[in-house]
Enzyme design. Structure first.
Site, short mmCIF file in Angstrom:
data_model
loop_
_atom_site.label_atom_id
_atom_site.label_comp_id
_atom_site.label_asym_id
_atom_site.label_seq_id
_atom_site.Cartn_x
_atom_site.Cartn_y
_atom_site.Cartn_z
N LYS A 105 0.98 5.25 -2.72
CA LYS A 105 0.96 5.02 -1.27
C LYS A 105 2.32 4.56 -0.75
O LYS A 105 2.77 4.99 0.31
CB LYS A 105 -0.12 4.00 -0.92
CG LYS A 105 -1.52 4.55 -1.20
CD LYS A 105 -2.61 3.61 -0.77
CE LYS A 105 -3.95 4.03 -1.37
NZ LYS A 105 -4.31 5.43 -1.14
N GLY A 106 2.97 3.67 -1.51
CA GLY A 106 4.26 3.18 -1.05
C GLY A 106 5.32 4.26 -1.09
O GLY A 106 6.06 4.47 -0.11
N ASN A 125 4.94 7.47 -1.08
CA ASN A 125 4.65 8.51 -0.09
C ASN A 125 5.13 8.08 1.30
O ASN A 125 5.69 8.87 2.06
CB ASN A 125 3.14 8.78 -0.01
CG ASN A 125 2.56 9.31 -1.30
OD1 ASN A 125 3.28 9.79 -2.17
ND2 ASN A 125 1.24 9.22 -1.44
N GLU A 183 -1.41 -1.27 -3.34
CA GLU A 183 -1.59 -0.91 -4.75
C GLU A 183 -0.62 -1.71 -5.62
O GLU A 183 -0.37 -1.33 -6.76
CB GLU A 183 -1.42 0.59 -4.96
CG GLU A 183 -2.63 1.38 -4.54
CD GLU A 183 -2.46 2.88 -4.65
OE1 GLU A 183 -3.45 3.58 -4.46
OE2 GLU A 183 -1.33 3.35 -4.91
N ASN A 211 -8.03 2.81 7.75
CA ASN A 211 -8.89 3.94 8.15
C ASN A 211 -10.28 3.38 8.51
O ASN A 211 -10.51 2.16 8.45
CB ASN A 211 -8.94 5.02 7.06
CG ASN A 211 -9.59 4.54 5.76
OD1 ASN A 211 -10.40 3.61 5.77
ND2 ASN A 211 -9.24 5.16 4.65
N THR A 259 -6.87 4.80 11.68
CA THR A 259 -6.67 6.24 11.54
C THR A 259 -8.04 6.90 11.40
O THR A 259 -8.93 6.37 10.72
CB THR A 259 -5.78 6.56 10.33
OG1 THR A 259 -6.36 6.01 9.15
CG2 THR A 259 -4.38 5.98 10.52
N GLY A 270 -7.54 11.88 14.79
CA GLY A 270 -6.36 11.17 15.30
C GLY A 270 -6.37 9.70 14.94
O GLY A 270 -6.59 9.34 13.77
N GLY A 300 -2.59 9.31 5.29
CA GLY A 300 -2.44 7.96 5.85
C GLY A 300 -1.07 7.37 5.55
O GLY A 300 -0.51 6.62 6.36
N ASP A 301 -0.52 7.73 4.40
CA ASP A 301 0.81 7.23 4.03
C ASP A 301 1.88 7.88 4.93
O ASP A 301 2.82 7.20 5.38
CB ASP A 301 1.11 7.55 2.57
CG ASP A 301 -0.03 7.14 1.64
OD1 ASP A 301 -0.73 6.17 1.97
OD2 ASP A 301 -0.21 7.81 0.61
O1 RIB Z 1 -2.69 7.78 -0.48
C1 RIB Z 1 -2.55 8.76 -1.47
C2 RIB Z 1 -2.02 8.15 -2.72
O2 RIB Z 1 -2.96 7.25 -3.23
C3 RIB Z 1 -1.77 9.13 -3.85
O3 RIB Z 1 -0.48 9.70 -3.84
C4 RIB Z 1 -2.08 8.30 -5.08
O4 RIB Z 1 -0.99 8.09 -5.90
C5 RIB Z 1 -2.66 6.99 -4.57
O5 RIB Z 1 -1.74 5.99 -4.57
#
Ligand code: RIB
Length: 275
Positions: A39-40, A42, A133, A177, A205, A210, A236-237
């Site tokens: 998540k981070g 991304n 995470e 979300n 989200t 939207g 979401g990321d």
């Molecule tokens: O939000 C998607 C992400 O969640 C994925 O890339 C996975 O690695 C988890 O962290």
């Protein structure tokens, strides 16, 4: 540097399946793709691709998956000088994607769990973006540092966790979300009620529908462009990264969320979380 993103970096092991197996059942899927995710990471990649000055603060292992993550971050223009290499395997996310583009994910945190409070460094940031995470105490420490320095804090509370009242009070906005909002509120995901948690502002989200922005007692709905989803992993990321870029550039929260919605919609039209 405009933005520091604190969060996870994972190798995403992605397999396409016609449907998810029930308990005790085996299904066959596609070949496995190994893709950069977390998540981070991304979020940092999305912000970097939008041209922001962004540093990623996280941890990977001294292994090939760690190299994959660092390469992807660098190629998006993200500063990786705050990435720690730990004596743990890089985090792995086991992801199934169904034909409708929906995903389900199991994360093995690995090095992400070895990030420490002493690793936090937000020098020079105008916006701190965090997600969950990585250990909660690290996130809470970073938020406290940011608040003390007048740095704006965007927190994507995913996966959802209980936070202290002090931490919640620093969030501007809290991003969740609908499922996470329902968990936090112990019932219907009613966006205005998120302000009762003590956050300064909130964004919910809504996937293809939207997002909703709540601030100063006002609620604003933002519609998403219509797209055909291929893979919703990381939407979401991408949303959060784009929202942070908007805020760092001086946009108001609604305008920043509009950018987030457009970027998230674009992100689901391609496979993988960072692709
Ligand atoms: O939000 C998607 C992400 O969640 C994925 O890339 C996975 O690695 C988890 O962290």
């Amino acid at each position: 540097m405009d933005i520091v993103v604190l969060g996870s970096a994972n190798a995403d092991l992605v397999v396409e399946v016609d449907r998810r197996p029930a308990a005790g059942e085996t299904v066959l899927g596609s070949d496995t793709s190994v893709l950069p995710g977390g998540k981070g990471a991304n979020t940092a990649v999305a912000a970097g691709r939008l041209g922001a000055g962004v540093a990623f603060l996280g941890a990977v292992g001294a292994d090939a998956h760690g190299d994959l993550l660092l390469d992807s971050l660098r190629s998006a223009g993200v500063d990786v000088s705050l990435v720690r290499r730990r004596d743990r395997p890089t985090g792995i996310a086991y992801i199934t994607v169904t034909p409708d583009g929906e995903n389900s994910i199991v994360v093995s945190p690995g090095a992400n769990a070895a990030l420490d409070v002493s690793d936090v460094d937000i020098d020079g940031a105008r916006v701190l973006v965090a997600s969950l995470e990585v250990p909660v105490p690290v996130v809470e420490h970073a938020v406290a540092e940011a608040v003390a320095r007048g740095v704006r804090v965007v927190l994507n509370l995913s996966p959802v966790a209980r936070l202290s009242a002090e931490t919640l009070a620093g969030l501007d906005p809290l991003v969740v979300n609908e499922h996470e909002a329902a968990w936090l509120l112990g019932g219907a995901p009613d966006p205005p009620r998120l302000l009762e948690l003590g956050v300064r502002s909130a964004v919910v989200t809504l996937g293809a529908r939207g997002a909703v922005v709540v601030e100063d007692g006002r609620t604003r709905e933002i519609a998403a462009p219509e797209v055909t989803p291929v893979d919703t992993t990381g939407a979401g990321d991408a949303f959060t990264g784009a929202l942070a870029v908007g805020l760092a550039r001086g946009a108001d929260l609604v305008s920043a969320a509009e950018l987030g919605v457009r970027v998230a919609a674009e992100s689901v039209t391609r496979p993988g979380a960072q692709g």
